[in-house]
Design a protein around this motif. Structure first.
Motif, PDB file in Angstrom:
ATOM      1  N   VAL A  42       0.863  -1.180   0.000  1.00  0.00           N
ATOM      2  CA  VAL A  42       0.000   0.000   0.000  1.00  0.00           C
ATOM      3  C   VAL A  42       0.900   1.230   0.000  1.00  0.00           C
ATOM      4  O   VAL A  42       1.795   1.351   0.840  1.00  0.00           O
ATOM      5  N   ILE A  43       0.684   2.125  -0.952  1.00  0.00           N
ATOM      6  CA  ILE A  43       1.464   3.352  -1.040  1.00  0.00           C
ATOM      7  C   ILE A  43       0.551   4.540  -0.760  1.00  0.00           C
ATOM      8  O   ILE A  43      -0.411   4.781  -1.493  1.00  0.00           O
ATOM      9  N   PHE A  44       0.838   5.266   0.313  1.00  0.00           N
ATOM     10  CA  PHE A  44       0.086   6.465   0.669  1.00  0.00           C
ATOM     11  C   PHE A  44       0.805   7.677   0.083  1.00  0.00           C
ATOM     12  O   PHE A  44       2.020   7.817   0.252  1.00  0.00           O
ATOM     13  N   ILE A  45       0.065   8.550  -0.606  1.00  0.00           N
ATOM     14  CA  ILE A  45       0.685   9.728  -1.215  1.00  0.00           C
ATOM     15  C   ILE A  45      -0.075  10.999  -0.846  1.00  0.00           C
ATOM     16  O   ILE A  45      -1.282  10.999  -0.656  1.00  0.00           O
ATOM     17  N   GLY A  46       0.664  12.082  -0.736  1.00  0.00           N
ATOM     18  CA  GLY A  46       0.071  13.386  -0.481  1.00  0.00           C
ATOM     19  C   GLY A  46       1.117  14.452  -0.701  1.00  0.00           C
ATOM     20  O   GLY A  46       2.269  14.158  -1.035  1.00  0.00           O
ATOM     21  N   SER A  47       0.725  15.693  -0.495  1.00  0.00           N
ATOM     22  CA  SER A  47       1.649  16.825  -0.667  1.00  0.00           C
ATOM     23  C   SER A  47       1.571  17.707   0.572  1.00  0.00           C
ATOM     24  O   SER A  47       0.484  17.963   1.089  1.00  0.00           O
ATOM     25  N   GLY A  48       2.720  18.166   1.061  1.00  0.00           N
ATOM     26  CA  GLY A  48       2.738  18.996   2.254  1.00  0.00           C
ATOM     27  C   GLY A  48       2.224  18.223   3.454  1.00  0.00           C
ATOM     28  O   GLY A  48       2.628  17.083   3.710  1.00  0.00           O
ATOM     29  N   ALA A 105       3.182   4.077   8.586  1.00  0.00           N
ATOM     30  CA  ALA A 105       3.822   3.468   9.750  1.00  0.00           C
ATOM     31  C   ALA A 105       2.813   2.670  10.567  1.00  0.00           C
ATOM     32  O   ALA A 105       3.099   1.556  11.028  1.00  0.00           O
ATOM     33  N   THR A 106       1.616   3.229  10.743  1.00  0.00           N
ATOM     34  CA  THR A 106       0.568   2.537  11.488  1.00  0.00           C
ATOM     35  C   THR A 106       0.123   1.276  10.767  1.00  0.00           C
ATOM     36  O   THR A 106      -0.052   0.216  11.385  1.00  0.00           O
ATOM     37  N   TYR A 107      -0.056   1.382   9.465  1.00  0.00           N
ATOM     38  CA  TYR A 107      -0.507   0.232   8.676  1.00  0.00           C
ATOM     39  C   TYR A 107       0.483  -0.931   8.775  1.00  0.00           C
ATOM     40  O   TYR A 107       0.097  -2.080   8.996  1.00  0.00           O
ATOM     41  N   LYS A 108       1.766  -0.622   8.640  1.00  0.00           N
ATOM     42  CA  LYS A 108       2.774  -1.682   8.725  1.00  0.00           C
ATOM     43  C   LYS A 108       2.757  -2.352  10.095  1.00  0.00           C
ATOM     44  O   LYS A 108       2.832  -3.582  10.207  1.00  0.00           O
ATOM     45  N   LYS A 109       2.663  -1.554  11.140  1.00  0.00           N
ATOM     46  CA  LYS A 109       2.707  -2.093  12.498  1.00  0.00           C
ATOM     47  C   LYS A 109       1.451  -2.899  12.815  1.00  0.00           C
ATOM     48  O   LYS A 109       1.521  -3.981  13.395  1.00  0.00           O
ATOM     49  N   TRP A 110       0.300  -2.374  12.452  1.00  0.00           N
ATOM     50  CA  TRP A 110      -0.964  -2.994  12.848  1.00  0.00           C
ATOM     51  C   TRP A 110      -1.406  -4.122  11.915  1.00  0.00           C
ATOM     52  O   TRP A 110      -1.901  -5.138  12.382  1.00  0.00           O
ATOM     53  N   VAL A 111      -1.249  -3.901  10.623  1.00  0.00           N
ATOM     54  CA  VAL A 111      -1.735  -4.896   9.649  1.00  0.00           C
ATOM     55  C   VAL A 111      -0.651  -5.927   9.344  1.00  0.00           C
ATOM     56  O   VAL A 111      -0.944  -7.060   8.971  1.00  0.00           O
ATOM     57  N   GLY A 112       0.608  -5.506   9.485  1.00  0.00           N
ATOM     58  CA  GLY A 112       1.707  -6.439   9.268  1.00  0.00           C
ATOM     59  C   GLY A 112       1.999  -6.710   7.813  1.00  0.00           C
ATOM     60  O   GLY A 112       2.532  -7.773   7.462  1.00  0.00           O
ATOM     61  N   ARG A 113       1.689  -5.724   6.964  1.00  0.00           N
ATOM     62  CA  ARG A 113       1.954  -5.874   5.528  1.00  0.00           C
ATOM     63  C   ARG A 113       2.687  -4.641   5.020  1.00  0.00           C
ATOM     64  O   ARG A 113       2.631  -3.578   5.646  1.00  0.00           O
ATOM     65  N   PRO A 114       3.380  -4.762   3.877  1.00  0.00           N
ATOM     66  CA  PRO A 114       4.191  -3.643   3.385  1.00  0.00           C
ATOM     67  C   PRO A 114       3.371  -2.390   3.065  1.00  0.00           C
ATOM     68  O   PRO A 114       2.276  -2.469   2.500  1.00  0.00           O
ATOM     69  N   ALA A 115       3.934  -1.249   3.423  1.00  0.00           N
ATOM     70  CA  ALA A 115       3.340   0.046   3.101  1.00  0.00           C
ATOM     71  C   ALA A 115       4.451   1.080   3.059  1.00  0.00           C
ATOM     72  O   ALA A 115       5.497   0.915   3.677  1.00  0.00           O
TER      73      ALA A 115
END
Length: 352
Positions: A46-52, A63-73
């Motif tokens: 999962v790639i999260f993108i934004g600006s500013g 960071a939360t997704y990786k820790k909680w779901v245990g999958r790459p982000a």
């Protein structure tokens, strides 16, 4: 200082507890989004993108997704995906690209999402505060219903979207205890906002500072960058953010009297991070620690703001750190005679 300064920004910071509660309720109605997108095991990353600010909250989301779901982000600026996608994502994997945008109209996030349309191995979705925005029309989005803002700087929009995505990750994890943590954050936020207001007002009045350094690790690194941007946007002061332990490797040379070192203290690395803050105090810095709780180990600091939630994970507690950081930016602007509602050179939506 004009009495009209901050008339937009102040009530928006102060209303974030209501925005979090509305986002939590809205997520209940959008559980299918979680199943189809971030909870879908078909995606390799999962790639999260934004600006500013949206990019900084994307870092906390990843960071939360990786820790909680245990999958790459991962998290990237929108422009990196649009212009340097091959440097951000290797071919042959199945990606979910999550656009993060308060307005849903930012040119860079739209271009990034459009750039992968029809490309094999790429699926898009998003999170926004505007259900009728261009991004929401082009891809399926979570919507923070009370996150909409009139001010230029992001405050309650960022808090509510960050929280909403974290709560979505809690659902995706399949762990009821994480969903329960999200519920406790909603319950706690109003008291934290109220306490943060009076704390920040007094802190700013009592200290004359000309450099601001924000330190954080893990899910708090993105928050440190956001805190840095908030005070820069609102009051035009010189500020930087760093990973807490990384600050010792060269950047600490800038510390002198008149420097604020604000540590966003995790429980995971508490003892290590406090050693850094104590060292900066010895160099003459004014040290502010934002933490779950005060202790003998924080007694050296010039100020400590407690958010509570010691029983929560660092990730769940993260949005409780935001009100104090936002109010410090706000009251610093007023002290300098600057209107935080209308930062120079800035617009609410950035378009190319």
């Amino acid at each position: 200082m004009s009495s009209t300064f901050g008339q937009l920004t102040y009530p928006e910071i102060s209303a974030q507890a209501e925005a979090l509660a509305a986002a939590f309720k809205q997520l209940e109605a959008q559980k299918e989004w979680v199943t189809r997108f971030i909870g879908n095991p078909a995606f390799d990353e999962v790639i999260f993108i934004g600006s500013g600010s949206s990019y900084y909250q994307a870092q906390t989301m990843a960071a939360t997704y990786k820790k909680w779901v245990g999958r790459p982000a991962s998290a990237h600026p929108s422009s990196e995906i649009y212009l340097f996608r091959d440097a951000a994502a290797v071919p042959g994997r199945n990606y979910l690209l999550v656009g993060v945008s308060r307005s849903g109209e930012s040119t860079e996030v739209i271009l990034a999402l459009e750039s992968v349309k029809g490309v094999a191995g790429w699926t898009t979705c998003g999170i926004t505060c505007h259900e009728d925005s261009k991004m929401a029309q082009m891809t399926e989005c979570l919507v923070s219903p009370l996150g909409k803002e009139k001010s230029t700087v992001m405050t309650k929009s960022l808090s509510s979207m960050t929280f909403m995505m974290q709560a979505a990750a809690a659902l995706a994890s399949g762990k009821p205890e994480l969903w329960a943590e999200a519920a406790r954050v909603v319950e706690a936020d109003a008291d934290v906002v109220k306490a943060a207001d009076s704390f920040a007002k007094s802190f700013v009045q009592e200290h004359d500072l000309h450099k601001f350094i924000y330190l954080g690790m893990g899910a708090y690194y993105g928050l440190s960058q956001e805190a840095c941007l908030k005070i820069k946007e609102m009051s035009y002061v010189w500020t930087e953010s760093f990973g807490t332990l990384e600050f010792r490797h060269g950047p600490k040379s800038i510390v002198e009297p008149g420097t604020l070192v604000c540590l966003l203290l995790s429980e995971t690395a508490r003892s290590y991070e406090l050693k850094v803050a104590e060292e900066m105090k010895a160099y003459g810095a004014t040290v502010l620690v934002v933490t779950a709780y005060k202790g003998d180990d924080t007694a050296f600091a010039d100020a400590v703001f407690e958010v509570g939630g010691r029983e929560l994970s660092d990730e769940a507690r993260s949005v409780l750190y935001l009100p104090a950081l936002q109010y410090i930016g706000f009251y610093t602007a007023l002290k300098k005679g600057v209107d935080p509602d209308h930062p120079r050179n800035l617009t609410q939506v950035v378009k190319i």
